[in-house]
Design an enzyme around this catalytic site. Structure first.
Site, PDB file in Angstrom:
ATOM      1  N   ASN A  40       2.382   1.466   4.437  1.00  0.00           N
ATOM      2  CA  ASN A  40       2.692  -0.030   4.918  1.00  0.00           C
ATOM      3  C   ASN A  40       2.386   0.229   6.365  1.00  0.00           C
ATOM      4  O   ASN A  40       3.102  -0.512   7.276  1.00  0.00           O
ATOM      5  CB  ASN A  40       4.089  -0.472   4.762  1.00  0.00           C
ATOM      6  CG  ASN A  40       4.405  -1.708   5.190  1.00  0.00           C
ATOM      7  OD1 ASN A  40       5.521  -2.037   5.622  1.00  0.00           O
ATOM      8  ND2 ASN A  40       3.327  -2.644   5.260  1.00  0.00           N
ATOM      9  N   ASP A  47      -8.141   4.015   1.503  1.00  0.00           N
ATOM     10  CA  ASP A  47      -7.097   4.284   2.327  1.00  0.00           C
ATOM     11  C   ASP A  47      -8.048   4.876   3.666  1.00  0.00           C
ATOM     12  O   ASP A  47      -8.555   5.834   3.653  1.00  0.00           O
ATOM     13  CB  ASP A  47      -6.207   5.430   1.743  1.00  0.00           C
ATOM     14  CG  ASP A  47      -5.055   5.827   2.787  1.00  0.00           C
ATOM     15  OD1 ASP A  47      -4.906   5.273   3.971  1.00  0.00           O
ATOM     16  OD2 ASP A  47      -4.346   6.500   2.403  1.00  0.00           O
ATOM     17  N   CYS A  70      -1.477   0.749   7.302  1.00  0.00           N
ATOM     18  CA  CYS A  70      -2.712   0.399   7.908  1.00  0.00           C
ATOM     19  C   CYS A  70      -3.245  -0.794   6.695  1.00  0.00           C
ATOM     20  O   CYS A  70      -3.253  -1.885   7.268  1.00  0.00           O
ATOM     21  CB  CYS A  70      -3.538   1.722   7.089  1.00  0.00           C
ATOM     22  SG  CYS A  70      -3.365   2.882   8.276  1.00  0.00           S
ATOM     23  N   ARG A  71      -3.424  -0.489   5.479  1.00  0.00           N
ATOM     24  CA  ARG A  71      -3.905  -1.782   4.561  1.00  0.00           C
ATOM     25  C   ARG A  71      -2.916  -2.985   4.212  1.00  0.00           C
ATOM     26  O   ARG A  71      -3.476  -4.078   4.511  1.00  0.00           O
ATOM     27  CB  ARG A  71      -4.257  -1.084   3.292  1.00  0.00           C
ATOM     28  CG  ARG A  71      -5.504  -0.185   3.101  1.00  0.00           C
ATOM     29  CD  ARG A  71      -5.683   0.533   2.057  1.00  0.00           C
ATOM     30  NE  ARG A  71      -4.593   1.634   1.881  1.00  0.00           N
ATOM     31  CZ  ARG A  71      -4.642   2.374   0.646  1.00  0.00           C
ATOM     32  NH1 ARG A  71      -5.103   2.103  -0.273  1.00  0.00           N
ATOM     33  NH2 ARG A  71      -3.259   2.931   0.720  1.00  0.00           N
ATOM     34  N   SER A  72      -1.689  -2.643   3.937  1.00  0.00           N
ATOM     35  CA  SER A  72      -0.737  -3.936   3.718  1.00  0.00           C
ATOM     36  C   SER A  72      -0.701  -4.659   4.976  1.00  0.00           C
ATOM     37  O   SER A  72      -0.535  -5.857   4.958  1.00  0.00           O
ATOM     38  CB  SER A  72       0.382  -3.503   2.950  1.00  0.00           C
ATOM     39  OG  SER A  72       1.352  -2.532   3.399  1.00  0.00           O
ATOM     40  N   CYS A  98       0.876  -1.159  -0.044  1.00  0.00           N
ATOM     41  CA  CYS A  98      -0.042  -0.152   0.010  1.00  0.00           C
ATOM     42  C   CYS A  98       0.981   1.004   0.249  1.00  0.00           C
ATOM     43  O   CYS A  98       1.824   1.276  -0.344  1.00  0.00           O
ATOM     44  CB  CYS A  98      -0.969   0.069   1.151  1.00  0.00           C
ATOM     45  SG  CYS A  98      -0.252  -0.022   2.801  1.00  0.00           S
TER      46      CYS A  98
HETATM   47  P1  4NP Z   1      -1.535   2.776   4.100  1.00  0.00           P
HETATM   48  O1  4NP Z   1      -2.369   4.087   4.773  1.00  0.00           O
HETATM   49  O2  4NP Z   1      -1.209   3.230   2.843  1.00  0.00           O
HETATM   50  O3  4NP Z   1      -3.081   1.749   4.159  1.00  0.00           O
HETATM   51  O4  4NP Z   1      -0.579   2.441   4.948  1.00  0.00           O
HETATM   52  C1  4NP Z   1      -1.724   5.039   4.524  1.00  0.00           C
HETATM   53  C2  4NP Z   1      -0.872   5.692   5.833  1.00  0.00           C
HETATM   54  C3  4NP Z   1      -0.240   6.859   5.895  1.00  0.00           C
HETATM   55  C4  4NP Z   1      -0.205   7.561   4.778  1.00  0.00           C
HETATM   56  C5  4NP Z   1      -0.908   7.522   3.637  1.00  0.00           C
HETATM   57  C6  4NP Z   1      -1.484   6.188   3.629  1.00  0.00           C
HETATM   58  N1  4NP Z   1       0.791   8.793   4.987  1.00  0.00           N
HETATM   59  O5  4NP Z   1       0.466   9.657   3.929  1.00  0.00           O
HETATM   60  O6  4NP Z   1       1.387   8.970   5.755  1.00  0.00           O
END
Ligand code: 4NP
Length: 157
Positions: free
Chosen positions: A11, A125, A13-15, A8
């Site tokens: 790294n 997200d 939340c989703r992945s 994702c």
């Molecule tokens: P993820 O969520 O891609 O599912 O881990 C996010 C976590 C942090 C950020 C974006 C998406 N960020 O912009 O810091």
């Protein structure tokens, strides 16, 4: 042995949730129990950090402990180390395809393509939203994880 990398943006939340769900789903299927599963982010902001507390709580509510995971950024070496690289959304897919060394682009696939019954391409997200987003992401991830497991079993013949 086959290996799967979930990717994702951050790294955190989703992945990480996808890694946890895939480990659980593969463990339940004897022929997939040895599969190597990992996760990474296209971005580097959260490298070294544990998953977001909301992701940990949502996974724990389903009996999945992701607390020991630490974020890392995807690298070009991942394209030869992993057989399947699953993108959590279309933006991640595009980023991965442009990072892939020549000839390795085909390893990159959209995770929700393994759950065509959902009629969706992106796992939204959840980072900017509330806890509901994490539970919704886990529902989508779980459906795709079973579809991917079916695919891997079919590939093994
Ligand atoms: P993820 O969520 O891609 O599912 O881990 C996010 C976590 C942090 C950020 C974006 C998406 N960020 O912009 O810091």
């Amino acid at each position: 042995m086959k290996s799967v990398l979930a990717v994702c943006l951050g790294n955190i939340c989703r992945s990480p949730m996808a890694e946890g769900v895939l480990r659980q789903v593969f463990a339940e299927r004897s022929r997939l129990a040895q599969l190597n599963v990992d996760s990474a982010g296209t971005g580097s902001w959260h490298v070294g950090n544990p998953p977001d507390g909301r992701a940990q709580a949502a996974a724990a509510a389903r009996g999945i402990d992701i607390s020991a995971q630490r974020a890392r950024q995807v690298s070009t070496a991942d394209f030869s180390r992993f057989d399947i690289i699953i993108a959590m959304d279309v933006n991640n897919l595009k980023a991965l395809k442009s990072l892939a060394p020549k000839g390795h682009e085909k390893r990159v696939v959209l995770f929700l393509d393994f759950a065509p019954q959902l009629g969706k391409r992106d796992i939204p997200d959840p980072w900017h939203g509330d806890e509901d987003g994490f539970d919704h992401a886990l529902d989508l991830i779980t459906a795709a994880a079973h579809g991917l497991a079916d695919h891997m079993e079919a590939e093994l013949g």
